[in-house]
Design a protein around this motif. Structure first.
Motif, PDB file in Angstrom:
ATOM      1  N   ALA A 176      -5.010   8.338   3.314  1.00 12.00           N
ATOM      2  CA  ALA A 176      -3.711   8.962   3.065  1.00 12.00           C
ATOM      3  C   ALA A 176      -3.803   9.973   1.926  1.00 12.00           C
ATOM      4  O   ALA A 176      -3.187  11.043   1.972  1.00 12.00           O
ATOM      5  CB  ALA A 176      -2.672   7.890   2.750  1.00 12.00           C
ATOM      6  N   ASP A 177      -4.600   9.634   0.913  1.00 12.83           N
ATOM      7  CA  ASP A 177      -4.767  10.555  -0.213  1.00 12.83           C
ATOM      8  C   ASP A 177      -5.468  11.837   0.231  1.00 12.83           C
ATOM      9  O   ASP A 177      -5.155  12.940  -0.243  1.00 12.83           O
ATOM     10  CB  ASP A 177      -5.566   9.867  -1.320  1.00 12.83           C
ATOM     11  N   ARG A 189       1.951   9.344  -5.905  1.00  8.71           N
ATOM     12  CA  ARG A 189       1.978  10.729  -5.410  1.00  8.71           C
ATOM     13  C   ARG A 189       3.385  11.283  -5.177  1.00  8.71           C
ATOM     14  O   ARG A 189       3.549  12.490  -5.056  1.00  8.71           O
ATOM     15  CB  ARG A 189       1.190  10.831  -4.099  1.00  8.71           C
ATOM     16  N   ALA A 222       3.068   8.903   1.870  1.00  5.75           N
ATOM     17  CA  ALA A 222       2.918   7.475   1.591  1.00  5.75           C
ATOM     18  C   ALA A 222       2.911   6.648   2.871  1.00  5.75           C
ATOM     19  O   ALA A 222       2.257   5.602   2.947  1.00  5.75           O
ATOM     20  CB  ALA A 222       4.028   6.995   0.658  1.00  5.75           C
ATOM     21  N   TRP A 244      -5.673   3.689   1.978  1.00  8.38           N
ATOM     22  CA  TRP A 244      -4.955   4.368   0.893  1.00  8.38           C
ATOM     23  C   TRP A 244      -5.590   5.731   0.605  1.00  8.38           C
ATOM     24  O   TRP A 244      -4.883   6.735   0.445  1.00  8.38           O
ATOM     25  CB  TRP A 244      -5.003   3.485  -0.360  1.00  8.38           C
ATOM     26  N   TYR A 245      -6.897   5.773   0.589  1.00  8.90           N
ATOM     27  CA  TYR A 245      -7.567   7.033   0.271  1.00  8.90           C
ATOM     28  C   TYR A 245      -7.654   7.977   1.469  1.00  8.90           C
ATOM     29  O   TYR A 245      -7.783   9.190   1.281  1.00  8.90           O
ATOM     30  CB  TYR A 245      -8.945   6.764  -0.324  1.00  8.90           C
ATOM     31  N   GLU A 304      -5.377   6.708 -12.087  1.00 10.03           N
ATOM     32  CA  GLU A 304      -6.372   7.081 -11.087  1.00 10.03           C
ATOM     33  C   GLU A 304      -7.649   6.267 -11.244  1.00 10.03           C
ATOM     34  O   GLU A 304      -8.231   5.776 -10.251  1.00 10.03           O
ATOM     35  CB  GLU A 304      -6.695   8.574 -11.200  1.00 10.03           C
ATOM     36  N   ALA A 316       0.831  -1.209   0.000  1.00 13.43           N
ATOM     37  CA  ALA A 316       0.000   0.000   0.000  1.00 13.43           C
ATOM     38  C   ALA A 316       0.865   1.258   0.000  1.00 13.43           C
ATOM     39  O   ALA A 316       0.585   2.229  -0.720  1.00 13.43           O
ATOM     40  CB  ALA A 316      -0.915  -0.008   1.217  1.00 13.43           C
ATOM     41  N   ALA A 331      -0.588   5.644   4.538  1.00 13.70           N
ATOM     42  CA  ALA A 331      -1.424   4.529   4.067  1.00 13.70           C
ATOM     43  C   ALA A 331      -1.217   3.276   4.926  1.00 13.70           C
ATOM     44  O   ALA A 331      -2.191   2.720   5.462  1.00 13.70           O
ATOM     45  CB  ALA A 331      -1.163   4.246   2.593  1.00 13.70           C
ATOM     46  N   PHE A 348       1.261   4.083  -3.067  1.00  2.63           N
ATOM     47  CA  PHE A 348       1.009   5.502  -2.839  1.00  2.63           C
ATOM     48  C   PHE A 348       2.208   6.333  -3.278  1.00  2.63           C
ATOM     49  O   PHE A 348       2.057   7.398  -3.887  1.00  2.63           O
ATOM     50  CB  PHE A 348       0.701   5.759  -1.359  1.00  2.63           C
ATOM     51  N   TRP A 349       3.412   5.875  -2.955  1.00  2.00           N
ATOM     52  CA  TRP A 349       4.609   6.616  -3.363  1.00  2.00           C
ATOM     53  C   TRP A 349       4.700   6.716  -4.883  1.00  2.00           C
ATOM     54  O   TRP A 349       5.042   7.772  -5.430  1.00  2.00           O
ATOM     55  CB  TRP A 349       5.862   5.942  -2.810  1.00  2.00           C
TER      56      TRP A 349
END
Length: 491
Positions: free
Chosen positions: A342-343, A113, A118, A339-340, A304, A105, A121, A109-110
């Motif tokens: 973190a987003d 983004r 990251a 994950w989201y 995305e 995860a 997450a 993310f890394w």
């Protein structure tokens, strides 16, 4: 002093504290994993793994309706451990699988983004009370989706530079391996495959996917188990799932106050924190699906769409597809919720990082959040430490002392682990769903008579009551309970 509190040092502080907190959360996972009571499914997987270890074949020699990768991985444990050792080793394997899931995860993310956020997450994933307990159990879900996350990671790397054909090949291999561990990954692999096929550059992906899956097919054909194996991993799970029509579980069942998962009764801090994070993650995930163009470069839109589509598919599958909505089915959803979340933190950070005052406010909020999460995870997990596995481990040792080593044991839970099965089905309450099977099961009484089975173990789940009336009458006539009734012996 101003130099120390510049942007660089503030971010290093936040990153360092995030890593420390993640380590603390993972330590709680390991500690609880080695302490907490065992779910009945864990005995089943370990018993089937022992069947593999002694040379039995899934689907042909014993009933099994998942792909066999997980019990293949578990089976070597019996070459190194004996007694109760495989149970604790299996829990450690579950912990390692969860660390892999967190790593996947974070890496994804890394790659998307390129931000220190990251780390958030895996931090959120390691905190979430729902489905925290299922991550520490000996079951294939965590490992399968961990490998699938790495498959997604390599796919995203390829999508951002389609000259990286090696990444696409490894993506296919990892997706294929994840399917061999658990076929529930299939929906995620299907979405990933559609995106690759639309690119018209799918050959490396297909080759990678076919390598493990083709090996599995050849393996089944080599010992004449292809038809039974394909039935067992495709049609059979849906037939067993028909039981859900009689014992339906609402999708929100485990989001109500529940001491088993949230550590406390009533409206607790664990429940509130869990629900807040789930709502944020769901909201951000839906937002990203509807507005993929907001992230920037045009070539990143499909990345995305892919991630948010997989997320929403997992959500909808849990709500509408799975007839028995057990908490472990929330594992893939929880990964993307984290994950989201973190987003969402990333979006806030990007908005305010240019201002020193905004950065300081962000840092204070993060530090406050860290303190809250640290205290909350203690509130959630400390009560669970009292629900120990010591009593069950002691009971198993007693069983192995009472039952001769080479005996047949009809085990409805799998907790006796090492004994040979007298019947095709073990470790399952098959009487509940046998009526739905298109391939009828063999008669139980005949199998017990043929093998002269002297012992039946039903454990403490009362699974004898799940058998057919005829089977119950045969057992009542020929067996008597010993002690508390978990074990029965032939008269």
């Amino acid at each position: 002093m101003d130099r120390f509190f510049d942007k660089k040092h503030v971010l290093i502080l936040l990153l360092g504290l995030s890593c420390v907190l993640l380590g603390v959360f993972l330590w709680w996972h390991l500690r609880l994993g080695l302490t907490r009571y065992f779910d009945v499914d864990e005995f089943a997987y370990l018993h089937w793994a022992h069947n593999i270890f002694v040379g039995k074949r899934p689907y042909v020699d014993f009933f099994y309706y998942a792909t066999p990768g997980f019990i293949w991985i578990l089976s070597p444990l019996y070459g190194f451990f004996s007694g109760t050792g495989p149970l604790l080793a299996g829990r450690i394997l579950a912990f390692v699988s969860f660390v892999g899931l967190c790593t996947g995860a974070g890496l994804l993310f890394w790659e998307m983004r390129k931000s220190w956020i990251a780390i958030v997450a895996p931090l959120v994933l390691a905190f979430l009370p729902m489905p925290f307990d299922k991550f520490i159990e000996i079951r294939p879900d965590t490992l399968a989706f961990a490998i699938a996350m790495f498959g997604l990671f390599f796919q995203i790397r390829w999508m951002r530079n389609d000259e990286r054909k090696t990444e696409l090949f490894w993506s296919g291999i990892l997706y294929g391996i994840s399917l061999l561990i658990l076929q529930k990954v299939g929906l995620q692999v299907a979405i990933a495959g559609i995106v690759v096929l639309l690119s018209r550059k799918a050959m490396p992906f297909v080759l990678g996917l076919v390598f493990p899956l083709g090996t599995f097919v050849v393996w089944m054909m080599a010992w004449g188990g292809f038809n039974t194996g394909m039935y067992s991993i495709t049609k059979l799970p849906f037939e067993v799932g028909n039981l859900g029509k009689a014992f339906g579980m609402m999708p929100d069942l485990f989001f109500y106050p529940n001491q088993i998962y949230y550590g406390q009764t009533g409206i607790s801090t664990g429940l509130l924190a869990n629900h807040a994070l789930w709502i944020i993650g769901l909201g951000v995930g839906i937002w990203r699906l509807l507005t993929p163009y907001l992230i920037g470069k045009k070539q990143y839109i499909w990345s995305e769409v892919l991630i948010s589509s997989i997320f929403i598919t997992h959500v909808l599958s849990f709500i509408y597809f799975y007839p028995m909505r057990h908490p472990q089915y929330l594992i893939p959803v929880a990964v993307f919720v984290s994950w989201y979340v973190a987003d969402g933190v990333f979006m806030v950070f990007e908005k305010i990082k240019k201002s020193r005052a905004g950065l300081y406010i962000f840092a204070v909020l993060m530090l406050g959040g860290f303190m809250f999460l640290h205290q909350t995870i203690r509130d959630v997990t400390v009560p669970k430490l009292a629900w120990s596995n010591k009593e069950k481990l002691a009971e198993m040792q007693t069983l192995w002392t009472m039952i001769p080593k080479n005996s047949y044991v009809f085990d409805l839970e799998g907790a006796t682990l090492y004994y040979e099965d007298p019947y095709y089905v073990s470790s399952l309450p098959f009487g509940q769903w046998a009526q739905f099977l298109s391939r009828p099961l063999p008669p139980l009484a005949a199998a017990l008579e043929k093998t002269e089975t002297k012992y039946i173990y039903q454990g403490h789940s009362g699974r004898l009551a799940a058998l057919t009336v005829g089977d119950q009458e045969y057992i009542k006539k020929n067996f008597i309970p010993i002690g508390d009734g978990a074990l029965l012996m032939r008269k």
